[in-house]
Design an enzyme around this catalytic site. Structure first.
Site: not given
Ligand code: URA
Length: 252
Positions: A105
């Site tokens: 993310d």
């Molecule tokens: N899980 C998440 O919630 N975000 C990420 O970026 C990776 C794994």
């Protein structure tokens, strides 16, 4: 270069998986020296002219495998329509067209594998290919043993229950707690959603392990090339890989 199966050449060029390339051959989209190719055919990428949908398949680039320590604020993409910074901007000396394997993310930090080995990237990112991913997670509130158990056993999300995870409780200050969570699925925002579903919003998320790859010495925003041995190990990973195996301890 010796002759190779067409599907292997197409996959090595990063255009598709071998299986997909086979379906392109079957449906007549691939030609060799101006003639429609047949399934099982081989060619020499140096001397034969191979096309997919009329576009030439070039010689495969030198394969590169990069481990980036992604900072928060970078989009895991090659370009962003909103003009935000993207992870490839951090690869200052890399001229090959690498793609991220999976995604983190915008605000997630940590280890992101990037490569122009399309076949390996597709294999590793495939849901059936269980690669352990370990995260350090800071959540709001004090996490209880019941919550740890729920995270370990699986949490019901809107797209179904999560598979068992490996969870370790870390420091807790009352207002915040740290967890170390290892999952092998790669669903969208999975760790955040697992914690939120149990009433613990995530305030920081950092990936510290991808399969056997860890790197405490890689500063945020920096990257390194994998060693040959690491590349070989990655290629040998298979579907029997289970969460919780083969990782070192990390402080949380
Ligand atoms: N899980 C998440 O919630 N975000 C990420 O970026 C990776 C794994």
């Amino acid at each position: 270069m010796a002759k190779q199966r067409l599907q292997k050449i197409i996959a090595a060029a990063g255009l598709a998986s071998r299986r997909k390339a086979e379906s392109w051959i079957e449906s007549g989209r691939v030609t060799v020296n101006g003639r429609v190719a047949t399934i099982g055919e081989s060619a020499d990428v140096e001397t034969d002219t191979i096309t997919v949908d009329g576009r030439p398949v070039g010689r495969p680039e030198q394969k590169v495998y990069i481990l980036l320590n992604k900072p928060s604020g970078y989009v895991t993409s090659l370009s962003d329509p909103e003009g935000r910074a993207v992870v490839t901007e951090l690869l200052s000396d890399v001229t090959e067209r690498v793609v991220p394997v999976g995604r983190l993310d915008l605000t997630t930090e940590g280890l992101l594998l990037m490569t122009n080995d399309g076949e390996l990237a597709q294999q590793l990112a495939h849901p059936s290919f269980h690669v352990d991913k370990t995260y350090l997670v800071r959540v709001r509130g004090e996490v209880t043993p019941t919550t740890i158990k729920s995270l370990e056993q699986g949490v019901m999300l809107e797209d179904g229950p999560t598979a068992p995870a490996v969870v370790e409780a870390g420091r807790s200050s009352g207002s915040h707690s740290w967890l170390k969570i290892t999952i092998h699925e790669g669903r969208n925002r999975q760790v955040r959603r697992m914690c939120e579903a149990l009433g613990y919003p995530v305030s920081r998320l950092r990936r510290i392990g991808y399969a056997f790859l860890t790197d405490d010495k890689l500063d945020v925003g920096r990257y390194r090339h994998l060693t040959l041995r690491e590349v070989e190990r990655l290629k040998k990973l298979n579907e029997k890989h289970k969460p919780g195996r083969g990782r070192g301890k990390a402080k949380c």
